[in-house]
Design an enzyme around this catalytic site. Structure first.
Site, mmCIF file in Angstrom:
data_model
loop_
_atom_site.group_PDB
_atom_site.id
_atom_site.type_symbol
_atom_site.label_atom_id
_atom_site.label_comp_id
_atom_site.label_asym_id
_atom_site.label_seq_id
_atom_site.Cartn_x
_atom_site.Cartn_y
_atom_site.Cartn_z
ATOM 1 N N CYS A 52 0.866 -1.182 0.034
ATOM 2 C CA CYS A 52 0.019 -0.022 -0.097
ATOM 3 C C CYS A 52 0.849 1.303 0.033
ATOM 4 O O CYS A 52 1.642 1.391 0.927
ATOM 5 C CB CYS A 52 -0.728 0.005 1.351
ATOM 6 S SG CYS A 52 -1.506 1.550 1.560
ATOM 7 N N CYS A 55 0.460 3.240 3.521
ATOM 8 C CA CYS A 55 0.840 2.706 5.018
ATOM 9 C C CYS A 55 2.262 3.503 5.335
ATOM 10 O O CYS A 55 3.237 3.609 4.464
ATOM 11 C CB CYS A 55 1.206 1.182 4.801
ATOM 12 S SG CYS A 55 -0.514 0.430 5.063
ATOM 13 N N HIS A 116 -4.136 0.589 7.891
ATOM 14 C CA HIS A 116 -4.396 0.317 6.660
ATOM 15 C C HIS A 116 -5.990 -0.306 6.581
ATOM 16 O O HIS A 116 -6.794 0.201 5.738
ATOM 17 C CB HIS A 116 -3.679 -1.003 6.199
ATOM 18 C CG HIS A 116 -4.120 -1.244 4.339
ATOM 19 N ND1 HIS A 116 -3.855 -0.497 3.467
ATOM 20 C CD2 HIS A 116 -4.715 -2.248 3.840
ATOM 21 C CE1 HIS A 116 -4.033 -1.007 2.562
ATOM 22 N NE2 HIS A 116 -4.607 -2.048 2.682
ATOM 23 N N ASN A 156 -13.289 10.045 -0.990
ATOM 24 C CA ASN A 156 -13.895 9.037 -1.877
ATOM 25 C C ASN A 156 -13.683 7.644 -0.990
ATOM 26 O O ASN A 156 -12.456 7.201 -0.824
ATOM 27 C CB ASN A 156 -13.293 8.686 -3.335
ATOM 28 C CG ASN A 156 -13.582 10.082 -4.187
ATOM 29 O OD1 ASN A 156 -14.836 10.845 -4.110
ATOM 30 N ND2 ASN A 156 -12.753 10.730 -4.798
ATOM 31 N N SER A 164 -9.089 4.093 -4.959
ATOM 32 C CA SER A 164 -8.110 3.164 -5.719
ATOM 33 C C SER A 164 -7.559 2.437 -4.645
ATOM 34 O O SER A 164 -6.604 1.580 -4.905
ATOM 35 C CB SER A 164 -7.249 3.687 -6.638
ATOM 36 O OG SER A 164 -6.612 4.733 -6.335
ATOM 37 N N HIS A 167 -6.723 2.019 2.029
ATOM 38 C CA HIS A 167 -6.363 2.579 3.155
ATOM 39 C C HIS A 167 -7.241 3.977 3.492
ATOM 40 O O HIS A 167 -7.409 4.865 2.758
ATOM 41 C CB HIS A 167 -4.929 2.830 3.105
ATOM 42 C CG HIS A 167 -4.188 3.448 4.202
ATOM 43 N ND1 HIS A 167 -3.111 2.830 4.771
ATOM 44 C CD2 HIS A 167 -4.294 4.299 5.055
ATOM 45 C CE1 HIS A 167 -2.714 3.433 5.595
ATOM 46 N NE2 HIS A 167 -3.408 4.181 6.084
ATOM 47 N N HIS A 169 -8.449 7.262 3.870
ATOM 48 C CA HIS A 169 -7.700 8.737 3.316
ATOM 49 C C HIS A 169 -8.926 9.616 2.659
ATOM 50 O O HIS A 169 -9.980 9.077 2.197
ATOM 51 C CB HIS A 169 -6.590 8.396 2.397
ATOM 52 C CG HIS A 169 -6.865 7.853 0.972
ATOM 53 N ND1 HIS A 169 -7.365 6.822 0.547
ATOM 54 C CD2 HIS A 169 -6.984 8.564 -0.156
ATOM 55 C CE1 HIS A 169 -7.711 6.706 -0.452
ATOM 56 N NE2 HIS A 169 -7.368 7.782 -1.059
ATOM 57 N N GLN A 171 -9.194 13.711 0.492
ATOM 58 C CA GLN A 171 -8.240 14.576 -0.505
ATOM 59 C C GLN A 171 -8.548 15.955 -0.010
ATOM 60 O O GLN A 171 -9.717 16.326 0.591
ATOM 61 C CB GLN A 171 -8.543 14.298 -1.647
ATOM 62 C CG GLN A 171 -8.304 13.163 -2.222
ATOM 63 C CD GLN A 171 -7.960 12.786 -3.787
ATOM 64 O OE1 GLN A 171 -7.417 13.682 -4.623
ATOM 65 N NE2 GLN A 171 -8.546 11.649 -4.239
HETATM 66 O O1 LIG Z 1 -7.451 10.883 -6.758
HETATM 67 P P1 LIG Z 1 -7.990 9.602 -7.049
HETATM 68 O O2 LIG Z 1 -8.565 9.073 -5.555
HETATM 69 O O3 LIG Z 1 -6.850 8.648 -7.654
HETATM 70 O O4 LIG Z 1 -9.325 9.646 -8.038
HETATM 71 C C1 LIG Z 1 -10.470 9.576 -7.688
HETATM 72 O O5 LIG Z 1 -11.093 10.935 -7.191
HETATM 73 C C2 LIG Z 1 -10.668 12.079 -7.990
HETATM 74 C C3 LIG Z 1 -11.344 13.181 -7.113
HETATM 75 O O6 LIG Z 1 -13.008 13.150 -7.153
HETATM 76 C C4 LIG Z 1 -11.379 11.845 -9.128
HETATM 77 O O7 LIG Z 1 -11.303 12.881 -10.371
HETATM 78 C C5 LIG Z 1 -11.166 10.484 -9.807
HETATM 79 O O8 LIG Z 1 -11.650 10.272 -11.192
HETATM 80 C C6 LIG Z 1 -11.260 9.299 -9.105
HETATM 81 O O9 LIG Z 1 -10.964 7.947 -9.755
#
Ligand SMILES: O=P(O)(O)O[C@H]1O[C@H](CO)[C@@H](O)[C@H](O)[C@H]1O
Ligand SMILES: O=P(O)(O)O[C@H]1O[C@H](CO)[C@@H](O)[C@H](O)[C@H]1O
Lengths: 349, 349
Positions: A52, A55, A116, A156, A164, A167, A169, A171
């Site tokens: 990961c 981590c 994780h 997300n 993806s 873990h 998290h 943004q």
């Molecule tokens: O930044 P990440 O987690 O790789 O990507 C994810 O979140 C982003 C922000 O919402 C989006 O633009 C991406 O399409 C999504 O796959």
């Protein structure tokens, strides 16, 4: 002719925050589902995953090594959608069809915990308070950069939401323009404020507390409810009871109360279908443009896609993309289901 | 300081049809993908599937038997989001926070072909002309019902777009209100028309033809292009060269030309990742409210989710839901890829 019954008849509801409508089809919840099933995230993740990139102690795609962090950990997104570089640009605002402008900004990743496998509902209230403090620090640090006018904090969660890495998290994308949805919200908050000299969401919250039909959780400082105009099946919004605009306005009690309601709400979500509940969530709050914003009110949105089970989600597709958002279950029904669900995590029972 | 390069630098573009912005991050296309992979639809479907509720002669959920149809076949949606019943309703438009109104409408399913495995790109031009005639007939029949003011024709294709049955079919939702996205479009078309006494999309099309940077297909009567403000990776729009508002305005030549461009565009889509390409598509056209609409222009949108391969889609999640739509590949790049791709279907090579 039959009288309008909002619990039974197809209808549209109006969202005053963004000035858009949603089509509600209560009777349609009975529709059988023969379409795509989502894959369920495994419950059995290790506390540490050597592969990961989030981590502690592991190496990321760009070759950097994560520190042995103990609470939350913030770093610049290795594949950022925004860049900090200043770009020379001649105003093309007079263009009708080819209007474009460079956008400057910073994208960061916020690891919620070194573990994780520890998502928000399973963290302690203390642990979540630490995330809130991190968000506050980032809001201040990013907000004081002079070209940054908005700091978008979001998460997300779950592969179905494009996440993806399991873990835990979130943004932060901080940028010079107000993003479309934030600008719409600000315009409507502002119009309301100019008209009533009061805050749209505060006034709305008072009405919701009186009606008590869509409240999911209430504590001394915050309320989690399903908005009257929610589009996602189990969409919710957390609103502070006190009127303030941004996360740095929290008192210490409010920090604890917000942490508590976050834990309770996400636990109810996990318990709903006994799965790690996917969603996108995010905070809408005062822009960092240096201007006074009495119209703003701190709030947090949760947009979870699941409709009927851990594997059946609502698709916002054809009609929704071309026409308008459509939902099957009513917000009142969703709220009563979420309200009734235990806030002790199913894994601890 | 570096000069703005629209092919390299993060920027925002403006969509004059709906008055919203999109964030474009050209450099981000290099991001590795470790998230969810979509399942690919099987290429090997039978021409007739005894378990399919859309195949000729089969029985649907409500007990009705489909006729042995030979071209297209239309029936009322068995689990319609809208109902025809008239509902008695006292105006609540003065409500600020709880604005709702009953919505009357009709939802229909349009089977494109009796063959279970024959999608648009693999149909003959004649076969697609037959679908266009069906859409025309439905637009007329539904549009003349006095409470129907808008007829939304659309298709969800592929399980990733929430389509629960691979049998080629679209839907029509006809209703009394203008859906949110249509209303936004109408408002912007109207503002432009009032200002210029000409049509926004016609004027835009002229500019696009001159620049020739985003054109994918052009024939005597229609153009398929990637809009300057497209949000989905391979989003396109088909616009008629002649100014008219609705599908029933087609001349016979235009019907053939539209059928041809639909076949070519969807074939290019299938060829892009050598897969049955998922998308939601739909027609935006003159409302059936009995009022004259010189501002309207017939056009069709294609919103396909795939980004990099048959299994990797773009997720419109956290930032996109809370902030604004974001794309990685530029519209110019997408258009040049689609333009270069053969319009002979990969299965016939
Ligand atoms: O930044 P990440 O987690 O790789 O990507 C994810 O979140 C982003 C922000 O919402 C989006 O633009 C991406 O399409 C999504 O796959
Ligand atoms: O009507 P269908 O194909 O069963 O359902 C699909 O299309 C509808 C219209 O876009 C959506 O509301 C549904 O969420 C989607 O699953």
């Amino acid at each position: 002719m039959k009288n309008f019954d909002i619990n039974e008849d197809p209808h549209r509801r109006y969202n005053p925050l963004i000035n858009e409508w949603v089509l509600v089809s209560p009777h349609r919840a009975k529709r059988p589902w023969q379409g795509q099933n989502e894959t369920v995230a495994s419950d059995a993740l290790p506390e540490y995953d050597p592969t990961c990139y989030l981590c502690p102690g592991n190496i990321r795609a760009n070759g950097m090594t994560n520190p042995e962090y103990e609470n939350s950990f913030v770093f610049e997104n290795d594949f950022a959608a925004l860049k900090q570089e200043e770009i020379l640009f001649e105003d093309s605002i007079k263009e009708t069809f080819f209007k474009a402008q460079p956008e400057r900004g910073i994208s960061r990743v916020v690891c919620f915990s070194p573990k994780h496998n520890l998502t928000l509902p399973e963290m302690t209230v203390d642990g979540i308070e630490n995330i809130i403090q991190t968000w506050q620090k980032e809001y201040i640090d990013l907000g004081k950069i002079d070209y940054i006018n908005y700091v978008q904090i979001f998460e997300n969660k779950g592969s179905v939401m494009g996440c993806s890495n399991p873990h835990p998290h979130g943004q932060i994308w901080a940028q010079s323009s107000l993003p479309t949805e934030v600008e719409k919200t600000q315009n409507n908050l502002k119009t309301y404020y100019d008209l009533h000299q009061s805050n749209l969401l505060q006034d709305y919250l008072q009405e919701e507390l009186k009606l008590d039909e869509r409240i999911v959780i209430e504590n001394d400082h915050f309320v989690a409810l399903v908005p009257f105009w929610a589009i996602w099946p189990y969409e919710t919004m957390i609103i502070s009871k006190r009127h303030f605009g941004k996360i740095t306005d929290f008192t210490l009690d409010e920090t604890t109360a917000f942490s508590t309601i976050l834990k309770q709400l996400t636990t109810k979500y996990d318990n709903l279908f006994e799965t790690s509940f996917p969603y996108s969530s995010g905070i809408h709050q005062t822009p960092t443009d240096g201007v006074s914003h009495p119209e703003w009110q701190f709030h947090m949105h949760f947009y979870p896609p699941l409709l009927r089970s851990a594997t059946v989600k609502k698709f916002m597709v054809g009609y929704e993309m071309l026409g308008e958002s459509q939902r099957d279950i009513t917000p009142e029904k969703s709220a009563s289901i979420l309200k009734a669900i235990s806030d002790t995590h199913y894994k601890n029972k």
